[in-house]
Design a protein around this motif. Sequence first.
Motif, mmCIF file in Angstrom:
data_model
loop_
_atom_site.group_PDB
_atom_site.id
_atom_site.type_symbol
_atom_site.label_atom_id
_atom_site.label_comp_id
_atom_site.label_asym_id
_atom_site.label_seq_id
_atom_site.Cartn_x
_atom_site.Cartn_y
_atom_site.Cartn_z
ATOM 1 N N MET A 156 0.886 -1.162 0.006
ATOM 2 C CA MET A 156 -0.082 0.006 -0.056
ATOM 3 C C MET A 156 0.985 1.230 0.070
ATOM 4 S SD MET A 156 -3.166 -1.129 2.480
ATOM 5 C CE MET A 156 -3.910 0.437 2.156
ATOM 6 N N ALA A 203 0.923 4.297 -2.980
ATOM 7 C CA ALA A 203 0.758 5.537 -2.778
ATOM 8 C C ALA A 203 1.978 6.426 -3.079
ATOM 9 C CB ALA A 203 0.942 5.800 -1.035
ATOM 10 N N ALA A 214 -3.357 5.672 0.605
ATOM 11 C CA ALA A 214 -3.607 4.616 -0.543
ATOM 12 C C ALA A 214 -5.090 4.260 -0.082
ATOM 13 C CB ALA A 214 -2.704 3.420 -0.230
#
Length: 353
Positions: A13, A17, A189
Amino acid sequence: MNKYVKRYLIDAMSGMAQGLFSSLLIGTIIKTLGQQLLRLGENPIFKFLVDAGNFATDAHVVGAAMAIGIGFAMNVPALVLFSLAAVGSAANVTGGAGGPLAVLLIAIVAAELGCLVSKKTKVDIIVTPAVTILVGALLTVLTAKYIGAAASSVGNLIVWSTKLHPFWMGILVSVVVGVALTLPISSAAICAAFGLVGLAGGAAVAGCCAQMVGFAVLSFKENRWGGILSQGLGTSMLQMPNIIKNPKVWIAPTLASAITGPIATCLFKMEMNGAAVSSGMGTCGLVGQIGVVTGWFSPSETAVAHGAAAISPNFMNWLGLILICFVLPGVLCWAFGKVFRKIGWIKDGDLAL
């Protein structure tokens, strides 16, 4: 279990991002800057900024950047990493508004299966990218549309609920996203995956700022100006070891987010209509604030789909942004800190980095 949680919910994640920052986010900032400068008059440099921003924010480019970020964070072999560009591009475009979540899930599976065959044959240069791309393409065809639709539906529900019940949803979104920011997962995210914009995005920004600025001010006695910079412009995640030792230190920033969230949604009606990833960034590099400002002048496609339009910000817009993101979190956590230190919930050294 901890290994997989870290690999998929933290590392992957976070990588996603970073891919979003390196494409959609920076592209939106560059594009908005060029658009505003063009108001001063036609200039090839200003037009170039708009074109550069458009290149970076193209859905294919954003998807590829996210998938490569995921693969890099998972430390996959080079051939798997490079092949993920095609996987991410396909998943993001097919997933539509919920593309980021589709990219996350599909890229993880494609990367893992690519790793399984990597360097296992004498024709690795053919087998590894072929497996990675074919698995990713198959999953995209079979699932991306549905994953994207599900993520978009959840995001739409949150955005709609926040419009309908700005007070209670302002509290809920602000607290949940703020807590996610401090936990070792990517709040950015999460916001990107569900497309949190509008009032919901504003509440998310408020919650993140309450954690970052709040911890920076709350721990000033221990960390001084270095703590202000590392937490206020960096991340409140630095406090996780201290939170584990004494969970009570987390109360003040969380209370602050429960207060600033509904103030943002009900009083100032602060909307974050830039790239949804900005909603989960708070004051980290001032990305949350840049997202709000770019949303004023050039709303993202997700925001436009929810009825957003470009505005000329007035005094109340700027006042709300400053109070919600900087002043109120600092004042509230300073006051809570005084009380909690006096009653012994926070002791000297509890917040030292």
